[in-house]
Motif scaffolding. Structure first.
Motif, mmCIF file in Angstrom:
data_model
loop_
_atom_site.group_PDB
_atom_site.id
_atom_site.type_symbol
_atom_site.label_atom_id
_atom_site.label_comp_id
_atom_site.label_asym_id
_atom_site.label_seq_id
_atom_site.Cartn_x
_atom_site.Cartn_y
_atom_site.Cartn_z
ATOM 1 N N PHE A 81 4.192 -5.055 3.361
ATOM 2 C CA PHE A 81 4.023 -5.762 4.636
ATOM 3 C C PHE A 81 3.389 -7.117 4.375
ATOM 4 C CE2 PHE A 81 -0.540 -4.878 4.848
ATOM 5 C CZ PHE A 81 -0.640 -3.764 4.027
ATOM 6 N N ARG A 101 2.921 -6.447 12.254
ATOM 7 C CA ARG A 101 2.380 -5.803 13.462
ATOM 8 C C ARG A 101 2.342 -6.776 14.622
ATOM 9 N NH1 ARG A 101 -2.476 -1.723 11.754
ATOM 10 N NH2 ARG A 101 -1.173 -0.577 10.276
ATOM 11 N N THR A 122 8.029 -0.873 12.139
ATOM 12 C CA THR A 122 7.375 -1.795 11.199
ATOM 13 C C THR A 122 5.857 -1.786 11.350
ATOM 14 O OG1 THR A 122 7.722 -3.530 12.836
ATOM 15 C CG2 THR A 122 9.332 -3.382 11.068
ATOM 16 N N PHE A 123 5.322 -0.851 12.155
ATOM 17 C CA PHE A 123 3.877 -0.839 12.372
ATOM 18 C C PHE A 123 3.140 -0.498 11.083
ATOM 19 C CE2 PHE A 123 -0.123 1.283 13.212
ATOM 20 C CZ PHE A 123 -0.747 0.351 14.018
ATOM 21 N N ARG A 124 3.582 0.533 10.401
ATOM 22 C CA ARG A 124 2.939 0.914 9.144
ATOM 23 C C ARG A 124 3.996 1.112 8.070
ATOM 24 N NH1 ARG A 124 -1.918 2.379 8.334
ATOM 25 N NH2 ARG A 124 -2.291 3.073 10.461
ATOM 26 N N THR A 125 4.028 0.188 7.117
ATOM 27 C CA THR A 125 5.006 0.251 6.040
ATOM 28 C C THR A 125 4.262 0.134 4.717
ATOM 29 O OG1 THR A 125 5.281 -2.114 6.316
ATOM 30 C CG2 THR A 125 6.923 -0.728 7.375
ATOM 31 N N GLU A 144 -4.393 -0.691 16.017
ATOM 32 C CA GLU A 144 -4.944 -1.945 15.475
ATOM 33 C C GLU A 144 -3.871 -2.996 15.189
ATOM 34 O OE1 GLU A 144 -7.592 -1.477 12.078
ATOM 35 O OE2 GLU A 144 -6.905 -3.400 11.284
ATOM 36 N N LEU A 145 -4.180 -4.210 15.668
ATOM 37 C CA LEU A 145 -3.342 -5.369 15.365
ATOM 38 C C LEU A 145 -4.005 -6.183 14.266
ATOM 39 C CD1 LEU A 145 -2.370 -7.547 18.454
ATOM 40 C CD2 LEU A 145 -0.862 -6.567 16.748
ATOM 41 N N GLU A 146 -5.330 -6.281 14.381
ATOM 42 C CA GLU A 146 -6.099 -7.168 13.519
ATOM 43 C C GLU A 146 -7.534 -6.668 13.466
ATOM 44 O OE1 GLU A 146 -5.569 -11.275 14.506
ATOM 45 O OE2 GLU A 146 -7.394 -11.905 13.467
ATOM 46 N N GLY A 147 -8.164 -6.795 12.285
ATOM 47 C CA GLY A 147 -9.580 -6.431 12.172
ATOM 48 C C GLY A 147 -10.378 -7.694 11.889
ATOM 49 N N ARG A 171 0.859 -1.188 0.000
ATOM 50 C CA ARG A 171 0.000 0.000 0.000
ATOM 51 C C ARG A 171 0.892 1.233 0.000
ATOM 52 N NH1 ARG A 171 -4.567 -1.722 4.579
ATOM 53 N NH2 ARG A 171 -5.027 -3.705 3.575
ATOM 54 N N GLU A 213 1.165 3.911 1.385
ATOM 55 C CA GLU A 213 0.683 4.656 2.561
ATOM 56 C C GLU A 213 1.218 6.085 2.534
ATOM 57 O OE1 GLU A 213 -1.314 3.609 4.870
ATOM 58 O OE2 GLU A 213 -1.184 1.420 5.030
ATOM 59 N N SER A 224 -8.461 -10.431 9.779
ATOM 60 C CA SER A 224 -7.338 -9.992 8.958
ATOM 61 C C SER A 224 -6.242 -9.393 9.843
ATOM 62 C CB SER A 224 -7.862 -8.954 7.965
ATOM 63 O OG SER A 224 -6.796 -8.384 7.265
ATOM 64 N N ALA A 225 -5.120 -10.116 9.918
ATOM 65 C CA ALA A 225 -4.042 -9.685 10.822
ATOM 66 C C ALA A 225 -2.793 -9.321 10.028
ATOM 67 C CB ALA A 225 -3.714 -10.813 11.802
ATOM 68 N N GLY A 226 -1.899 -8.593 10.658
ATOM 69 C CA GLY A 226 -0.632 -8.261 10.021
ATOM 70 C C GLY A 226 0.486 -9.035 10.703
ATOM 71 N N GLN A 232 0.467 -9.955 5.404
ATOM 72 C CA GLN A 232 -0.814 -10.171 6.079
ATOM 73 C C GLN A 232 -1.023 -11.649 6.378
ATOM 74 O OE1 GLN A 232 -3.555 -8.182 3.282
ATOM 75 N NE2 GLN A 232 -3.954 -6.732 4.933
HETATM 76 P P1 ATP Z 1 -4.943 0.759 9.437
HETATM 77 O O1 ATP Z 1 -6.246 1.348 9.899
HETATM 78 O O2 ATP Z 1 -3.907 0.617 10.515
HETATM 79 O O3 ATP Z 1 -4.426 1.394 8.182
HETATM 80 P P2 ATP Z 1 -6.453 -1.131 8.034
HETATM 81 O O4 ATP Z 1 -7.733 -1.140 8.795
HETATM 82 O O5 ATP Z 1 -6.367 -0.401 6.759
HETATM 83 O O6 ATP Z 1 -5.265 -0.717 9.013
HETATM 84 P P3 ATP Z 1 -6.744 -3.746 7.051
HETATM 85 O O7 ATP Z 1 -7.001 -3.327 5.671
HETATM 86 O O8 ATP Z 1 -7.905 -4.216 7.855
HETATM 87 O O9 ATP Z 1 -5.990 -2.612 7.831
HETATM 88 O O10 ATP Z 1 -5.573 -4.822 7.059
HETATM 89 C C1 ATP Z 1 -5.532 -5.883 7.983
HETATM 90 C C2 ATP Z 1 -4.258 -5.870 8.803
HETATM 91 O O11 ATP Z 1 -3.113 -5.732 7.960
HETATM 92 C C3 ATP Z 1 -4.168 -4.729 9.793
HETATM 93 O O12 ATP Z 1 -4.879 -5.020 10.979
HETATM 94 C C4 ATP Z 1 -2.675 -4.671 10.035
HETATM 95 O O13 ATP Z 1 -2.271 -5.644 10.990
HETATM 96 C C5 ATP Z 1 -2.099 -5.045 8.682
HETATM 97 N N1 ATP Z 1 -1.729 -3.816 7.947
HETATM 98 C C6 ATP Z 1 -2.544 -3.021 7.228
HETATM 99 N N2 ATP Z 1 -1.845 -2.010 6.701
HETATM 100 C C7 ATP Z 1 -0.564 -2.163 7.104
HETATM 101 C C8 ATP Z 1 0.644 -1.423 6.875
HETATM 102 N N3 ATP Z 1 0.679 -0.354 6.111
HETATM 103 N N4 ATP Z 1 1.789 -1.878 7.455
HETATM 104 C C9 ATP Z 1 1.795 -2.984 8.233
HETATM 105 N N5 ATP Z 1 0.688 -3.716 8.467
HETATM 106 C C10 ATP Z 1 -0.488 -3.318 7.914
#
Ligand code: ATP
Length: 545
Positions: free
Chosen positions: A215, A336, A209-212, A284-287, A200, A202, A331-333, A217
């Protein structure tokens, strides 16, 4: 106490070979990271534990590994081409480009209903740039997050070769619904699980490594009869929460957050985010979403989708009808989750107390730091309050709170105060002598399960026995390493810092009676046991967890 600041984790990760900045010989590439020798083991263990729990340990799940590149139409009909975007705004004064929805949320304390509401607030000059504070922002524009690429040797200059690097793994599972159901002769309910890279573009990556932008999934699509969706949703929320608990994540730092109506995607019936309290706050860790029948319908031939070749439906023997299943998506990362396990496992333990003189100097430092914080202009009042409260808590407990003081000394906000910048060296020196950094990782996740040392590296019989023990341990499937590059105390410290739960030392008694010392990372207790029984004992200790 887990990591107080992300800097502690970043520094440990670089120092000990978990994660390195990517392309560092050319100055790096913003927010991209390479997993080093220990990081790759840790992340693989996280992925393995997930796969075991959601595929192998269940009888209603199948695995999948779909391609990253997919037909562009997948992304058209999934809705990503039109809507997978973030609203961005530019600051006319300092040229920062923040996410407009985040700016809105910071100002109003709630999520905006849409871009129109954001733009109305921008026009009314209610929103301030987070970098310079000026209320002079441009109208928010949608910025699509998908990375484009071209398939084929020649770019024709039109869209004929256009493809995307997938922004999620989920679509690969939806379009394979029929293939998996038919070949595996599955009846509802059943699901698929997949681990893989997603990309993505972003706008604001960060927090290590939280938001890259690249990544990994770990996603599940679980298909059920309509009407059975809510029970399945609950089941997965429980399952996934327990998975984190079982692998050692502290319950007080993991929470379930129900998304409210304004946050929910238009097709979703409900979504629960599992959030972890990272050093930068709850994130967020997982949705876990109930996506209804939206995705399977979207990829089925219809008036809205004349390009699909057929229908992604299920033939219900009982009613003799084709139905479109509902889907629950946890859906987990992987990155993360790995970061959360690292932060949670991080501990600076006090192993001995500094003398009264040294403790007095530390107290002076913290007292004068707290005073400087209070006097400091231009520092957010919430940050001031936090730093003062932490200082007071540390002062009340010194020298036992030395580990907390180390956390404070490496806190980015505390680093803005000269007293702490200057005092950090002293704190580190005292801490080096009196504390140990230990990663209390679950033995299943630890990059190395057992480290074997000879008491003396220039004693061939000890070396030979230690090397053989390492080999025996490794042959049982445990990750075991041999090390003789330092004195035993130093070797223990190194293994503590990377989370190795067990260390075995071969000494002179070992040569006589075949026993070795087994030292436990968390309790630091040592017992003697027969070298021959070591593999079995460690196997039991790790598999029973
Ligand atoms: P966020 O709100 O943090 O952008 P998201 O709701 O867009 O996340 P989802 O599309 O539901 O995330 O993706 C599922 C999982 O993938 C997230 O819970 C997260 O663990 C992981 N993830 C999403 N975007 C990233 C990212 N840019 N870098 C690392 N992990 C990610």
């Amino acid at each position: 106490m887990p990591a107080a600041s992300l800097e502690q984790i970043v520094s440990l990760a670089k120092r000990r070979g978990f994660v390195f900045p990517s392309s560092s010989v050319y100055g790096g590439l913003g927010s991209t990271w390479d997993y080093g020798p220990l990081g790759v083991e840790l992340k693989n263990n996280v992925k393995r534990a997930w796969w075991k729990s959601v595929v192998h340990d269940r009888d209603d799940m199948e695995g999948l590994d779909a391609a990253i590149l997919m037909n562009r139409l997948v992304w058209r009909y999934s809705g990503h081409e039109a809507t997978f975007s973030d609203p961005m705004t530019d600051c006319r004064k300092c040229h920062a480009r923040p996410r407009a929805d985040h700016v809105f949320e910071a100002a109003k304390g709630r999520i905006p209903t849409g871009v129109d509401e954001i733009n109305a607030a921008i026009a009314a000059r209610e929103l301030a740039c987070p970098s310079c504070g000026e209320k002079d922002l441009t109208t928010a524009r949608a910025f699509n997050l998908m990375f484009k690429t071209t398939v084929g040797p020649v770019d024709q200059g039109d869209d004929s070769g256009l493809a995307y690097l997938r922004p999620e793994t989920a679509q690969g599972m939806f379009v394979n619904f029929g293939n998996v159901m038919d070949t595996m002769r599955r009846k509802l309910p059943f699901g698929m699980a997949q681990i893989g890279k997603a990309f993505r573009n972003e706008i604001t990556p960060g927090n290590f490594t939280f938001r890259t932008r690249e990544f990994e999934q770990m996603e599940i699509e679980y298909f059920v009869r309509p009407g059975e969706d809510e029970a399945a949703h609950k089941m997965w929320i429980e399952e996934r929460t327990n998975w984190y608990y079982k692998l050692g994540l502290s319950p007080e730092r993991l929470r379930q957050r129900h998304q409210d109506g304004t946050e929910l995607a238009h097709y979703a019936k409900g979504c629960v985010d599992l959030e972890y309290r990272f050093p930068m706050g709850w994130s967020e860790l997982e949705g876990i979403a109930n996506r209804t029948d939206f995705d399977l319908k979207a990829h089925s031939r219809s008036e809205k989708n004349p390009d699909a070749v057929g229908s992604l439906t299920y033939y219900d023997e009982a009613t003799k009808q084709h139905i479109v299943p509902y889907v629950i998506e946890p859906s987990a990362g992987a990155d993360r989750a790995t970061l959360a396990f690292l932060c949670d496992a991080y501990n600076d333990d006090l192993v001995s107390e500094p003398d009264a003189d040294t403790t007095g100097k530390l107290k002076e430092l913290v007292t004068s730091f707290a005073k400087s914080v209070q006097k400091r202009d231009g520092l957010d009042s919430a940050i001031k309050d936090r730093l003062v409260a932490e200082s007071e808590a540390i002062l009340a407990e010194l020298p036992r709170s030395l580990p907390q003081l180390m956390g404070l000394a490496s806190d980015a906000d505390a680093g803005k105060i000269e007293v702490m910048r200057k005092g950090k060296g002293v704190v580190s020196k005292v801490a080096e002598e009196h504390t140990r950094t230990v990663l209390k990782l679950h033995p299943r996740l630890a990059p190395i399960t057992a480290a074997v040392f000879p008491l003396k590296r220039n004693e061939p019989r000890l070396v030979e026995m230690a090397r053989k023990l390492r080999k025996d341990l490794q042959s049982t499937g445990l990750r075991a390493v041999y090390d003789d590059t330092g004195a035993i105390g130093k070797l223990y410290r190194r293994q503590d810092e990377i989370g190795t739960p067990f260390c075995l030392t071969v000494d002179f008694q070992s040569l006589e009676d075949g026993t070795v010392t087994l030292r436990d990372r968390d309790t630091m207790q040592q017992i003697r046991l027969s070298a021959d029984a070591a593999a079995q004992t460690l196997g039991q200790k790790t598999s029973s967890l």
